[in-house]
Design an enzyme around this catalytic site. Structure first.
Site, PDB file in Angstrom:
ATOM      1  N   ASP A  17      11.443  -1.288   1.906  1.00 55.23           N
ATOM      2  CA  ASP A  17      10.001  -1.461   2.002  1.00 55.23           C
ATOM      3  C   ASP A  17       9.549  -2.113   0.685  1.00 55.23           C
ATOM      4  O   ASP A  17      10.336  -2.251  -0.258  1.00 55.23           O
ATOM      5  CB  ASP A  17       9.354  -0.080   2.206  1.00 55.23           C
ATOM      6  N   ASP A  19       5.616  -1.962  -0.819  1.00 49.40           N
ATOM      7  CA  ASP A  19       4.628  -1.137  -1.519  1.00 49.40           C
ATOM      8  C   ASP A  19       5.133   0.278  -1.749  1.00 49.40           C
ATOM      9  O   ASP A  19       5.577   0.958  -0.820  1.00 49.40           O
ATOM     10  CB  ASP A  19       3.326  -1.060  -0.709  1.00 49.40           C
ATOM     11  N   ASP A  28      -2.129  -4.261  -1.848  1.00 45.96           N
ATOM     12  CA  ASP A  28      -3.491  -4.531  -1.386  1.00 45.96           C
ATOM     13  C   ASP A  28      -4.525  -3.918  -2.326  1.00 45.96           C
ATOM     14  O   ASP A  28      -5.546  -4.524  -2.654  1.00 45.96           O
ATOM     15  CB  ASP A  28      -3.703  -3.975   0.026  1.00 45.96           C
ATOM     16  N   ASP A 109       4.715  -3.918   5.508  1.00 38.66           N
ATOM     17  CA  ASP A 109       3.420  -4.166   6.129  1.00 38.66           C
ATOM     18  C   ASP A 109       2.423  -4.722   5.114  1.00 38.66           C
ATOM     19  O   ASP A 109       1.221  -4.677   5.341  1.00 38.66           O
ATOM     20  CB  ASP A 109       2.879  -2.869   6.758  1.00 38.66           C
ATOM     21  N   ASP A 191       9.153   4.729   1.666  1.00 41.25           N
ATOM     22  CA  ASP A 191       8.319   5.819   1.152  1.00 41.25           C
ATOM     23  C   ASP A 191       7.281   6.294   2.170  1.00 41.25           C
ATOM     24  O   ASP A 191       6.930   7.457   2.200  1.00 41.25           O
ATOM     25  CB  ASP A 191       7.575   5.375  -0.113  1.00 41.25           C
TER      26      ASP A 191
END
Length: 256
Positions: A17, A19, A28, A109, A191
């Site tokens: 992943d 972030d 973001d 994402d 996470d």
């Protein structure tokens, strides 16, 4: 330009992943610092809807463009996001291994502009064979335009991305490209709650690496208590990338 053929001889496949896994913040949230006063107006924050975060972030990016926030400003903010503890060491470890050891993929994402910018600045972009994320690029008016990655039917995940679908489809395609030869093991480092879903696709030989005490870790623990044996992969929680290195060192030394 057509993509070069992916290598077909890697022993292991590892997913990351972005972030709060590779970087120690939510990208973001960091970019919002570019807004006037470093905060978003209440009317904009009020447009957020559960499971529709991608659409909300598109509105945020449009607002930043309207406020005159430029591509260099956003890129600079993203490039300066700190890595999670031990992650640079983990990525250097993967780089140092013989070419046949690890195929490395990012599934996030966030968006492609943020991830590509950070990985390039950190010097790790060549390590990653693929980056799967919401497509994003700047248009002629200077706005970062972001699109949903895909649509899916999973009830567990946000409407714009189910990482389990990405992982399953990627592994199936790569095994076909490898002449039917599976990877010896698959690893998933994450996470968040949306990293739990892809970890359910792992087999008993595979390893899930949830960040310790983060949502992915808690969801795995809850499943283990409520439905013993349903979560099939081994679980190694991490607080630092060094924890992952220690496990991978043992794995690469195994035979078979």
């Amino acid at each position: 330009m057509a993509e070069a053929p992916a290598p077909g001889d890697r022993r292991f496949l590892i997913f990351f992943d972005f972030d709060e896994t590779l970087v120690d913040e939510t990208s973001d949230d960091m970019v919002v610092q570019a807004a006037p006063g470093g905060v978003l107006p209440g009317w904009l924050k009020d447009t957020y809807r559960p499971s529709r975060y991608n659409e909300y972030m598109q509105r945020v990016l449009a607002y930043l463009a309207e406020q005159g926030v430029t591509e260099p400003t956003i890129r600079s903010i993203v490039e300066q996001i700190p890595a999670c503890p031990g992650i640079p060491a983990l990525l250097r470890f993967l780089q140092s291994r013989p070419p046949r050891d690890f195929e490395v993929v990012c599934v996030s994402d966030a968006n492609t502009f943020f991830i590509e910018s950070w990985l390039t600045r950190a010097g790790f972009r060549p390590l990653f064979l693929r980056v799967f994320s919401n497509p994003a690029q700047f248009d002629r008016d200077g706005q970062l335009q972001m699109r949903p990655f895909h649509s899916h039917d999973c009830q567990r995940c946000p409407s714009n991305m189910c990482k389990a679908v990405v992982v399953r489809e990627y592994i199936a395609r790569r095994v076909r490209e490898r002449g039917g030869r599976p990877y010896q093991r698959v690893f998933y480092v994450g996470d968040g709650a949306n990293d739990f879903c892809p970890s359910l696709t792992l087999s008993p030989r595979d390893i899930a690496f949830p960040r310790r005490d983060f949502p992915m870790h808690r969801l795995i623990q809850e499943m283990a208590e409520a439905q013993p044996g349903k979560f099939r992969a081994s679980v190694v929680s991490w607080a630092s990338g060094e924890d992952v290195i220690n496990t991978l060192r043992k794995v690469v030394e195994e035979r078979g």
